[in-house]
Structures are given as structure tokens and as C-alpha cells.
Design a protein around this motif. Sequence first.
Motif, PDB file in Angstrom:
ATOM      1  N   LYS A   7       0.788  -1.221   0.037  1.00 50.06           N
ATOM      2  CA  LYS A   7       0.204   0.031  -0.004  1.00 50.06           C
ATOM      3  C   LYS A   7       0.907   1.169  -0.053  1.00 50.06           C
ATOM      4  CE  LYS A   7      -3.926  -1.532   2.684  1.00 50.06           C
ATOM      5  NZ  LYS A   7      -4.750  -1.351   3.813  1.00 50.06           N
ATOM      6  N   THR A   8       0.473   2.207  -0.789  1.00 46.35           N
ATOM      7  CA  THR A   8       0.811   3.624  -1.034  1.00 46.35           C
ATOM      8  C   THR A   8       0.042   4.629  -0.919  1.00 46.35           C
ATOM      9  OG1 THR A   8       2.912   4.807  -1.681  1.00 46.35           O
ATOM     10  CG2 THR A   8       1.591   3.229  -3.244  1.00 46.35           C
ATOM     11  N   GLU A   9       0.335   5.728  -0.666  1.00 48.99           N
ATOM     12  CA  GLU A   9      -0.584   7.004  -0.974  1.00 48.99           C
ATOM     13  C   GLU A   9       0.192   7.753  -2.297  1.00 48.99           C
ATOM     14  OE1 GLU A   9      -0.855   9.563   2.661  1.00 48.99           O
ATOM     15  OE2 GLU A   9      -1.683   7.601   3.747  1.00 48.99           O
ATOM     16  N   THR A  12       2.283  10.874  -2.530  1.00 50.72           N
ATOM     17  CA  THR A  12       3.241  10.692  -1.578  1.00 50.72           C
ATOM     18  C   THR A  12       4.452   9.866  -2.777  1.00 50.72           C
ATOM     19  OG1 THR A  12       2.438  10.624   0.293  1.00 50.72           O
ATOM     20  CG2 THR A  12       4.690   9.856   0.378  1.00 50.72           C
ATOM     21  N   HIS A  54      -3.005   1.856  -4.259  1.00 49.80           N
ATOM     22  CA  HIS A  54      -3.115   3.150  -3.854  1.00 49.80           C
ATOM     23  C   HIS A  54      -4.345   3.250  -2.759  1.00 49.80           C
ATOM     24  CE1 HIS A  54      -1.307   4.892  -7.860  1.00 49.80           C
ATOM     25  NE2 HIS A  54      -0.375   4.320  -7.247  1.00 49.80           N
ATOM     26  N   SER A  55      -3.850   3.977  -1.858  1.00 50.37           N
ATOM     27  CA  SER A  55      -4.765   4.203  -0.731  1.00 50.37           C
ATOM     28  C   SER A  55      -4.810   5.742  -0.470  1.00 50.37           C
ATOM     29  CB  SER A  55      -4.381   3.476   0.646  1.00 50.37           C
ATOM     30  OG  SER A  55      -3.148   3.871   0.945  1.00 50.37           O
ATOM     31  N   SER A  56      -5.889   6.225   0.436  1.00 46.29           N
ATOM     32  CA  SER A  56      -6.178   7.542   0.894  1.00 46.29           C
ATOM     33  C   SER A  56      -5.916   8.402  -0.431  1.00 46.29           C
ATOM     34  CB  SER A  56      -5.022   7.853   1.838  1.00 46.29           C
ATOM     35  OG  SER A  56      -5.120   7.068   3.139  1.00 46.29           O
ATOM     36  N   CYS A  57      -6.871   8.073  -1.281  1.00 46.57           N
ATOM     37  CA  CYS A  57      -6.817   8.929  -2.601  1.00 46.57           C
ATOM     38  C   CYS A  57      -8.190   8.760  -2.973  1.00 46.57           C
ATOM     39  CB  CYS A  57      -5.862   8.531  -3.594  1.00 46.57           C
ATOM     40  SG  CYS A  57      -5.926   6.587  -3.862  1.00 46.57           S
ATOM     41  N   VAL A  60      -9.202   4.543  -4.807  1.00 41.67           N
ATOM     42  CA  VAL A  60      -8.428   3.527  -4.081  1.00 41.67           C
ATOM     43  C   VAL A  60      -8.587   1.986  -4.654  1.00 41.67           C
ATOM     44  CG1 VAL A  60      -8.606   2.420  -1.820  1.00 41.67           C
ATOM     45  CG2 VAL A  60      -8.991   4.932  -2.068  1.00 41.67           C
ATOM     46  N   SER A 136       0.490  -2.274   5.808  1.00 41.95           N
ATOM     47  CA  SER A 136       0.946  -1.694   4.390  1.00 41.95           C
ATOM     48  C   SER A 136       1.794  -2.789   3.335  1.00 41.95           C
ATOM     49  CB  SER A 136       2.164  -0.847   4.760  1.00 41.95           C
ATOM     50  OG  SER A 136       3.277  -1.148   5.364  1.00 41.95           O
TER      51      SER A 136
END
Length: 156
Positions: A7-9, A12, A54-57, A60, A136
Motif C-alpha cells: 500500500k502507498t499513498e 506521496t 493506492h490508498s487515501s486517495c 483507491v 502496508s
Amino acid sequence: MGYWLFKTEPDTFGIEDLKHRPQQTEPWDGVRNYQARNFLRDSVALNDKVFIYHSSCKEVGIAGVAKVSRAGYPDETQFNPESAYYDPKASRDNPRWYRVDVTFEQQFARVLPLSTIKATPAIHEIGLVKKGHRLSVMPVSAEEWQILMNMAQGKQ
């Protein structure tokens, strides 16, 4: 060969960033969860396949694929007092945090949404769809990998 989901944002660091790096390779660093660290240190191996999630976007889901191009080694950011990931309890003799290098393989035409993944009955063991699993770095079974790849490529 092992299969993983990292997992990544994307604001970032996302699949686009990896795609545009020199040699399309980057250390996967900054992981500060012990279970995820243990996977990076002990289980993730050279040439394993990785879904980049992709998370927090806005969108997702799974955005593409990378492969592990260097197995677990100490995360240098833990030793740098200027880094957001600095850990004063870590030492070179006894590192606490690990990373792997990943190399870009493929970006999907569109993100495979989490909602679609959750609605797929065959995908029920992956930590991503289980309540309370926020790692993550998480393993993916070979069967789940194939199902998700087919879905991402529009084959299911």
C-alpha cells in the motif's frame, strides 16, 4: 515465487512515480509496522511480484505491478535524524526497520477499485478485505493474484 500487495499513498509515492524513476526501481522504505517489517525482512524475496495499491486517495485500489529487485535489507532512513522515518532506537548493529527494492512492471489502464475487489467472492482471504487489516505489506495467494490480475486486465 511469492505475491504481495504494498500500500502507498499516490500523492506521496505511486505507480507513476515508480514508472518514471531511473531504471524504474526504488527502495520501498518507511514501513513502520512490525508485522509488515517482518514480511519485508523475512519473507519478501527476489523476483516476487507486488501489486502497488493506492490508498487515501480518490481512486483507491490496485494501480499496477512491480517485482522485487532486491530482497530485504536495513532501511537507511531509520539512521538519518533528518528523516521523518528516523528511529533513535535503531543502530547499524541492530537495525529495527527493513526495506526492499521494487522495479516497475506494469501500470493498469485503470485502477482496480477496492469496492470491486470486496465484491468478488473468490477474494475473501486477502487481508485487504478483512476488517481490521491495515498492513502496508501483505501476502497475496497465487490464486488471488491470478484472479486480481485477470480483473485488472479486463479478463473477468
